[in-house]
Write an enzyme that holds these catalytic residues in place. Structure first.
Site, short mmCIF file in Angstrom:
data_model
loop_
_atom_site.label_atom_id
_atom_site.label_comp_id
_atom_site.label_asym_id
_atom_site.label_seq_id
_atom_site.Cartn_x
_atom_site.Cartn_y
_atom_site.Cartn_z
N GLY B 100 -25.25 -36.60 28.49
CA GLY B 100 -24.50 -35.80 27.50
C GLY B 100 -25.10 -34.49 26.72
O GLY B 100 -24.55 -33.98 25.93
N SER B 541 -24.44 0.10 54.21
CA SER B 541 -24.16 -1.25 54.06
C SER B 541 -25.47 -2.09 53.91
O SER B 541 -25.58 -2.92 54.73
CB SER B 541 -23.06 -1.87 55.13
OG SER B 541 -23.63 -1.50 56.31
#
Ligand SMILES: Nc1nc2c(ncn2[C@@H]2O[C@H](COP(=O)(O)OP(=O)(O)O)[C@@H](O)[C@H]2O)c(=O)[nH]1
Lengths: 305, 628
Positions: B100, B541
């Site tokens: 939780g 690139s």
């Protein structure tokens, strides 16, 4: 056309379909898969599922048996029968060096013995074979540490398991991408329970080592365990006597380490009936697991299945 | 197993959600205990652990039954999803135990992805809290249609009906705002076992089902829905046309070609008209092959092998669908993303997207908004961080076959994988297509790329040169093109000059712009490749991920990465255009090699060591490798 839309699949049908899906996914995404075959009931179910998954083709991977040299004779016979029946490719890995050095299950401390004869041998065999994915028959219901294991679990270079660094697994989507040196351990039976395994074996007539069914067998009581006198290497110690008892096994490993239970369940149905009322979890019969709690987690980190 | 009659029990998957100390572990331990899924030796260990580290004094601390790994046990918390198994007389359950803690949204999402039902746990003393709303929103987001509110620790509020009624009403009102239809609420005490498997004598005022009874009816409700006897909101698998993602082609010999997979929607029978998507080719199902013999029909959830009446292309990644009710094909979607990695989403960067058996390169745009899971409101966002949930446009390099997640989880749920680390970084749920490939449903285009290439008499390819500024990419690329042209090949050279001044003149040199620059170049290269050309590109690139993105855009084997390998010192010494000097002086920002990284290729098809080869020799080598 009206089809039977209300037809719903039973839990065994769903589990079977899911396991077949996992087997196919991994075969489609890996270069050199292998299946760990320990000849026990889980392995037998896993093999049965694999034969179904790739039908009508042959198994697209070899089986790997880690032979300690202390396997029950009935297991080896069963293994060879299955290999012959289905034309399977079998690799047997054995640590001959350790065996020659006198490592054995009676005298060597169990953790050392299992590491040398099983864990290390397994890691060596996986590395030697260049396998990038290995199927194992582990189930999540076996042990607390296994409850958190992924279905497809990435192992690092040393093949160890890092419980803190696992990929999230959603839906039916497995992430099989690896870097050099990494490999996958895959558990197609993750969501099966022991009860499912037995019910499936009964429903499908999965071939099984006869030791799982009760019969009169020669045993000796040692350290609170019932050990089968499978061959004459298990020498009786002073004060010990061999006796005939009606026994069966819930889990099979090296015979000097696998405890039998007294039982009259000589048929599958009887085994299932006994299991329904039984209150012992199956690993209780396995000396390997009689280490402190959470030791499975430690073993997994070292590379055990 | 594949054949009817149905054997065994329904299988129901459940998740439990609650905040720390709501009593989740205790409740699960109690469920396992009451369902007799706890064995004697486990009970012994539990008793020992309870005495040693338990919180219940002499009594059993059921929470210890389910807390798994030693590290977290020492910390006294649960850190990951754990799966538990139990059964009643009427059903088999797989329970995903989700922690939780708010930082573990990803665990709950993981557990919820396969769940049929959710148990949302609250402490009767605190009522509906922020966390309760968060868990319910997540359960709803992941498409769980059966939600029950378990109001725990009723013993601590005197088993008071009014307390329970108020919390149930609060929750009902909130669930209605989500459109969560019918939600049940059950007053329980995990500690004492009230209303877990047995009705509570202490809460005689409660007439509804126990938690176990509620869980048992989940599958029945599902069946009634499938049968049309119950109103269905966004349903799944059973209704609708066939959806069969092909996992693996089974070809044991020349006489058998089967398509292995698991049916994720609808049903199938021999003779059914089907389409293979995304190509759109139509055929009929010939046989449904299983090891138990051929089947007269098969339905969602079954693993089978289909053979087709015609010998058409159909491989892993294709989806066989009902011809009359096909799935959609598109390459741009709106989707909800749950981010699961420490590294935040980088919009524009290429990730692997895996949906069903399809794996494609994909990029995510800047999110439209981020979801505040505490109240469902929308916040503005530039990215998504760990445990962030947002809505964004996702673009794939190739069209994929899909359905909205709310219609079919298997056809609409996907994961994103980082191309470098291979980590699973996000889970996604498709809402709808933003750009459809409608025509793909009709017929594949008449003139195919292969036909165009054949007309030109060549094998198309992309020769992708990458390397530092000044490494010699353009020089070598020009020589390569000239030689290929002289050999009668049809070529095209894409470089900074003809792209930066036109197509990409709106782009600068930030990381995001560089990514977009390469993406566009990749798209143009792909079109030219389809036209049958040999495309030569000369771009720095610098990022591996972008080069990998372009590689993934084009057909396998057509992308030839050529690494023009020049040490930075050499390139800087040459400094033909004086750019390094400017960058060093700080006059040029984001200059590769100086203040922006260059990631060299790990396994280029061709590597050119410019300190050992002249530009001519390099060109010869490239051509020899390309044509050889
Ligand atoms: N009085 C009471 N205490 C409870 C109940 N359920 C859990 N607890 C206590 O609440 C605390 C937290 O429980 P635990 O199961 O560890 O919570 P988790 O963090 O949600 O797993 C423990 O001290 C439990 O004993 C209940 O029904 N009644």
């Amino acid at each position: 056309m009206r089809y039977d839309s209300i037809m719903s699949l039973s839990h065994l049908q769903k589990l079977e379909a899911e396991s077949i899906h996992i087997l196919r996914e991994v075969v489609a995404c890996s270069e050199r898969p292998v299946m760990l075959y320990s000849i026990g009931k889980d392995s037998s179910v896993m093999l049965h599922l694999a034969l179904k998954a790739f039908y009508p083709g042959p198994l697209p991977f070899p089986l790997l048996h880690i032979a300690s040299g202390w396997d029950f004779a009935a297991m080896l016979a069963h293994r060879d029968m299955m290999v012959a029946r289905h034309g399977l490719e079998l690799i047997v890995a054995h640590n001959a060096e350790a065996a020659a050095a006198g490592i054995n299950p009676m005298d060597t401390p169990t953790p050392v013995y299992t590491r040398l004869m099983l864990t290390d041998t397994l890691k060596q065999a996986l590395a030697d074979g260049g396998f990038d994915a290995a199927f194992g028959g582990g189930r999540r219901d076996e042990e607390k540490a296994r409850a958190k294991e992924r279905i497809v679990s990435v192992r690092g270079e040393g093949q160890g398991w890092d419980p803190r660094n696992q990929r999230p697994e959603l839906w039916r989507l497995y992430n099989p991408m690896l870097h050099k040196g990494e490999s996958l351990r895959v558990f197609p039976l993750s969501n099966w329970t022991e009860a499912d395994i037995w019910e499936y074996i009964a429903a499908e007539n999965v071939p099984l080592v006869p030791l799982y069914l009760a019969a009169m067998r020669p045993v000796v009581v040692r350290g609170g365990m019932l050990l089968l006198l499978d061959d004459d290497r298990l020498a009786l110690r002073p004060g010990e006597v061999a006796e005939q008892r009606m026994i069966r096994f819930r889990t099979l490993g090296c015979y000097p380490l696998s405890g039998a239970v007294e039982s009259t369940a000589a048929t599958l149905d009887a085994v299932i009936a006994e299991m329904r009322v039984s209150t012992m979890s199956e690993r209780i019969g396995r000396a390997v697991d009689h280490d402190p709690t959470a030791s499975m987690e430690k073993k997994k980190k070292e590379g055990y299945f | 197993m594949a054949a009817a009659p149905v054997l065994g029990l329904p299988l129901v998957r459940v998740i439990t959600c609650g905040s720390v100390d709501d009593g989740k572990s205790t409740l699960i331990g109690r469920l396992l205990y009451d369902a007799k899924a706890v064995t004697a030796d486990q009970m012994e260990a539990l008793a020992a652990d309870s005495r040693r580290i338990g919180t219940q004094g002499a009594a059993l601390d059921f929470a210890l039954l389910v807390d798994g790994l030693s590290a977290e046990r020492d910390q006294g918390i649960t850190i990951d999803v754990a799966y538990r198994f139990f059964a009643s007389e009427r059903a088999r359950f797989i329970l995903a135990d989700c922690p939780g803690h708010e930082q573990y949204t990803r665990n709950m999402v993981t557990g919820a992805s396969t769940a049929d039902a959710a148990i949302v746990l609250v402490d009767a003393r605190g009522g509906v809290l922020t966390q309760t709303r968060r868990h319910t929103i997540l359960a709803h987001l992941l498409g769980i249609r059966h939600v029950v509110l378990a109001v725990n620790k009723m013993d601590l509020v005197g088993h008071d009906e009014a307390v329970f009624a108020r919390i149930a009403a609060d929750f009902g009102a909130f669930a209605a705002t989500l459109g969560l239809g019918d939600v049940a609420a059950i007053p329980i005490s995990g500690l004492n076992g009230d209303n877990i498997t047995l009705n509570s004598a202490r809460m005689g005022w409660y007439q509804g089902p126990t938690l176990m009874e509620w869980l048992e009816q989940v599958e029945v409700t599902g069946l009634l829905e499938a049968e049309g006897l119950l109103e269905v909101k966004g349903l799944g698998a059973a209704g609708g046309g066939l959806r069969f993602p092909v996992q693996w082609v089974n070809r044991p010999g020349p006489d058998f070609r089967g398509h292995a997979g698991l049916i994720v929607g609808g049903h199938v029978a021999p003779g059914d008209d089907v389409r293979v998507l995304p190509s759109g080719r139509q055929t009929k199902v010939a046989r449904i092959v299983t090891a138990d013999g051929d089947l007269p029909q098969a339905v969602a959830g079954q693993s089978v092998t289909l053979t087709l009446a015609d010998d058409i292309d159909c491989a892993r990644g294709d989806v066989i669908v009902a011809a009359q009710d096909p799935a959609q094909v598109a390459d741009q979607f709106e989707a909800t993303l749950v981010w699961m990695a420490d590294d935040a989403l980088l919009p524009g960067r290429a990730y692997w997207l895996k949906l069903g058996t399809q794996t494609v390169s994909a990029t995510v745009a800047v999110p439209k908004y981020r979801l505040n899971v505490d109240d469902g409101s929308h916040l503005s966002a530039r990215t998504l961080e760990l445990n962030g949930i947002g809505v964004a446009a996702v673009t794939t390099a190739r069209p994929i076959v899909f359905e909205p997640y709310c219609d079919n989880r298997d056809m609409g749920g996907f994961i994103l994988i980082d191309r470098q680390s291979h980590a699973t970084v996000a889970a996604g749920m498709i809402h709808f297509a933003l750009r459809r490939s409608q025509n793909i449903h009709l017929q594949a285009s008449d003139v195919s790329p292969a036909m165009r290439a054949a007309a030109l008499g060549q094998q198309p390819a992309v020769l992708w040169m990458t390397g530092l500024s000044g490494a010699g990419k353009s020089t070598i690329a020009n020589i390569v093109e000239a030689r290929l042209h002289a050999l009668g090949r049809h070529t095209f050279l894409l470089d900074g000059d003809n792209v930066r001044h036109g197509l990409n003149k709106d782009l600068g040199f930030t990381e995001a712009d560089r990514i977009e620059n390469i993406r566009r170049v990749g798209e143009v290269a792909r079109l030219m490749l389809d036209a049958g050309l040999i495309v030569i590109t000369a771009f720095i690139s610098p990022f591996r991920a972008e080069r990998a993105m372009v590689r993934a855009m084009v057909p396998e084997g057509r992308f030839v990465e050529v690494f023009i390998d020049t040490p930075l010192a050499d390139a800087e010494a040459r400094d033909v255009k004086g750019l390094y000097a400017k960058a060093r002086a700080g006059a040029l920002k984001n200059f590769t090699g100086i203040d922006s990284p260059y990631e060299p290729p790990e396994a280029p098809e061709i590597r050119i060591d410019t300190s050992a080869l002249s530009a001519e020799a390099a060109a010869d080598l490239i051509i020899a490798r390309l044509l050889g």
